[in-house]
Scaffold this motif. Structure first.
Motif, mmCIF file in Angstrom:
data_model
loop_
_atom_site.group_PDB
_atom_site.id
_atom_site.type_symbol
_atom_site.label_atom_id
_atom_site.label_comp_id
_atom_site.label_asym_id
_atom_site.label_seq_id
_atom_site.Cartn_x
_atom_site.Cartn_y
_atom_site.Cartn_z
ATOM 1 N N SER A 151 0.952 -1.257 0.082
ATOM 2 C CA SER A 151 -0.017 -0.078 -0.005
ATOM 3 C C SER A 151 0.816 1.139 0.175
ATOM 4 O O SER A 151 0.498 2.316 -0.599
ATOM 5 N N LEU A 155 1.302 4.260 -2.749
ATOM 6 C CA LEU A 155 1.079 5.727 -2.305
ATOM 7 C C LEU A 155 2.134 6.543 -2.940
ATOM 8 O O LEU A 155 1.946 7.630 -3.463
ATOM 9 N N PHE A 304 -4.623 3.435 -4.865
ATOM 10 C CA PHE A 304 -4.099 3.597 -3.461
ATOM 11 C C PHE A 304 -5.010 3.393 -2.451
ATOM 12 O O PHE A 304 -4.906 2.745 -1.398
#
Length: 485
Positions: A151, A155, A304
Motif C-alpha cells: 500500500s 502511495l 492506493f
C-alpha cells in the motif's frame, strides 16, 4: 486503576518497539513506488521518441542487479545453513542509492542516469525488504504488514504521478497526452520530493541501526517461535524426507509446494500485466480515458485507496479469499462497464475497477511470500521482480509505444467490447486457478503452510486410531493406507 494504566502503557511500548523494524522496512517501499510512478510517466511521455534500448536500460539493469543480490543472499544461506540478518545494511545501501539517484532528476536529460541508480535501489529494497518481512513476522501480522508495505508502494506511485503528470499540460488544459511534446523540467518537482523522502528514510534506517546497536530494538528478532528455533538449530532448511523422519504421527500426501509456487508466480505476472495495461489504457486511449490530462494521478490515488482498504480486510480474511472475491467483483464490474458505458456516458464502473485492482494488488505477492520454500525465498522474489519488469516492458512495447496499434488505441465500440471479453476470460481463469490451487493461509505459521504444501498433514485427533505396527516397522501411514486400519 493506575497500575492497570501503567501495565497498558508498558505493553504498548513493548509492542511498539517490537514492530518498529517492520514498520521501517514497510516505509522503505515508498521510494520503490516513486520509481514505479516515474517509470509509467516517463514511458508515456517518451513513447513518441525513438529512444531505442535506453527506454528499457534502467529496467534491464535493475533485473541484473536483482539477480546478483538474490544469488548472494541465496549462497549465504547455503553456506551458513540458516538465515543471516543482513537485511538492514542492504536497505541502508538502497537508501544511499535513492539519495544519490534523486540528485540526477533535477537536471534536464539526466533522469535516465538517475533511473539506473534508482533501479539498483529498487532491486535491493524489493528483495531484501520482502525477505526481512517474510523472516521476522508471525502468523497474525504477516499478511497485514505485507499489505501495508505494498500500500505504501502504491502511495509512492500515486505521489510520483501527481508530481509528474501535471507537467504534461504545460499550462494548457487542452493539450492531448497522446501527441504532447515532452516539456522541459518535467521531473524537477518529482526530484525534490524524491530527495526529501530519501533523506527521511535514510535517517530513519540509520536511527534503526543505532537503536539496534544500543539494544532498544532487535532487528534479528523472529516473532514466529517455531521459525526462530528452527533457524537457530539449523533445521530450517531440512528436506521433506528429513521432516517426515523427524515427525512421528502424520499422513503423507503429494508434495504440492513447487506446483503452488509456480501457479502463484504465473498468476501474479498476469495480474500485474493487466494492472499496467489498464493504467496505460485509461490514460492514453481517447475512447476510454477517465480523466483530463492534468488529473491522471486521480487514477493512482483510487488504486492506493483500494490497497489501504485491503489492509483492514486481511485482518479478517485470508489473501486467497480476498483475491478471489476481488476478481469476482472485477468480473461483475467489467460486465456492467460493457453494458452501461456503451449506452450511458459514464465511467463510474471503470473507477471501481481501479479500486478493486488496488484491493487485489498485494494478494498474490503475499501468497508468494507465504508459500515459498525457505531456502529459495530470495530467488523466487527475484523471479517475481523480473516478472514485473518484463510485464511493464512487454505491455509498453507491444501496445503503448506503437501509436498506430489498432487494438490498444482503437476507438471503435466493437474493439473495446472485445477487450472486455478478453479481460473477462483472463480474470475468470486467474480466479479459478488461485481458488483451486492456492491454500488458505490465514493466521497460519510458515511451518504450518509448508507442511500443508509438502503433503505432511497432522491428524492429532486420529492418532489413537493408527496401528502402532506401522510405526514399529518404519512404514509411513498415508491417507490411502489409513483406510486399512
Amino acid at each position: 486503576m493506575a497500575r492497570k494504566l501503567s501495565n497498558l502503557w508498558e505493553n504498548f511500548v513493548n509492542q511498539f518497539f517490537l514492530y518498529v523494524p517492520t514498520f521501517v522496512v514497510c516505509l522503505t517501499f515508498l521510494p520503490c513506488g516513486l520509481l514505479f510512478g516515474y517509470t509509467i510517466c516517463s514511458l508515456i511521455a517518451e513513447r513518441t521518441v525513438n529512444a531505442g534500448l535506453i527506454e528499457y536500460g534502467p529496467m534491464i539493469f535493475g533485473g541484473c542487479s536483482g539477480f546478483v543480490i538474490a544469488m548472494i543472499m541465496f549462497l549465504v544461506k547455503i553456506f551458513k545453513g540458516r538465515i543471516i540478518f543482513w537485511h538492514i545494511p542492504l536497505l541502508l545501501t538502497a537508501g544511499v542509492s535513492n539519495l544519490l539517484a534523486s540528485c540526477f532528476y533535477f537536471a534536464n536529460g539526466m533522469d535516465t542516469a538517475g533511473a539506473f541508480i534508482s533501479y539498483l535501489a529498487y532491486s535491493l529494497n524489493y528483495i531484501a525488504g520482502l525477505s526481512f518481512l517474510h523472516t521476522t513476522l508471525h502468523k497474525r501480522s504477516r499478511s497485514i504488514m505485507l499489505t501495508l508495505a505494498f500500500s505504501i508502494f502504491l502511495l509512492g506511485a500515486a505521489l510520483a504521478v501527481s508530481l509528474i503528470g501535471t507537467s504534461y499540460t504545460q499550462s494548457d488544459d487542452n493539450v492531448d497526452v497522446t501527441t504532447a511534446k515532452v516539456p522541459d523540467g518535467l521531473y524537477v518537482p518529482f526530484a525534490g520530493v524524491y530527495l526529501a523522502i530519501s533523506i527521511v528514510i535514510l535517517a530513519v534506517l540509520i536511527g534503526l541501526k543505532v537503536m539496534d546497536y544500543l539494544g532498544i530494538v532487535d532487528c534479528q528478532n523472529i516473532l514466529d517461535n517455531e521459525f526462530r528455533i528452527a533457524n537457530s538449530n539449523g533445521s530450517i532448511f531440512d528436506k521433506r524426507k528429513d521432516i517426515i523422519k523427524r515427525v512421528k504421527f502424520l499422513y503423507v500426501t503429494k508434495n504440492q509446494q513447487w506446483n503452488v509456487t509456480l501457479v502463484v508466480l504465473f498468476t501474479e505476472a498476469i495480474q500485474y500485466a493487466l494492472f499496467v495495461y489498464f493504467i496505460f489504457w485509461f490514460v492514453l486511449n481517447p475512447a476510454i480515458r477517465l480523466t483530463a490530462v492534468d488529473n491522471v494521478d486521480a487514477m493512482l490515488w483510487v488504486v492506493f485507496a483500494g490497497s489501504a482498504v485491503c489492509v483492514l480486510i486481511v485482518v479478517f480474511f485470508s489473501v486467497k479469499v480476498t483475491f478471489v472475491a476481488n476478481e469476482i467483483c472485477l468480473i461483475i464490474l467489467c460486465i456492467l462497464s460493457m453494458i452501461i458505458c456503451s449506452s450511458v456516458d459514464t465511467t463510474v464502473p471503470l473507477w471501481f475497477i481501479l479500486f478493486f485492482f488496488g484491493m487485489s494488488f498485494s494478494n498474490l505477492q503475499i501468497s508468494l511470500v507465504e508459500v515459498t520454500h525457505f531456502r529459495f525465498t530470495e530467488l523466487l522474489f527475484l523471479v517475481s521482480y523480473l516478472a514485473k519488469l518484463i510485464s511493464t516492458c512487454v505491455v509498453y512495447y507491444y501496445f503503448v509505444s506503437n501509436s498506430k496499434n489498432s487494438f490498444f488505441y482503437a476507438t471503435d465500440e466493437s474493439t473495446i467490447m472485445a477487450q472486455g471479453f478478453v479481460y473477462l476470460i483472463i480474470t475468470a481463469l486467474v480466479a479459478l486457478v488461485v481458488g483451486v490451487k492456492v491454500p488458505r493461509t490465514h493466521c497460519m505459521t510458515l511451518f504450518e503452510i509448508q507442511y500443508d504444501l509438502l503433503g505432511i498433514i497432522f491428524k492429532q485427533h486420529e492418532i489413537e486410531q493408527l496401528d502402532v505396527t506401522c510405526l514399529q516397522d518404519g512404514s509411513i501411514p498415508t491417507i490411502s493406507a489409513h483406510a486399512h486400519y
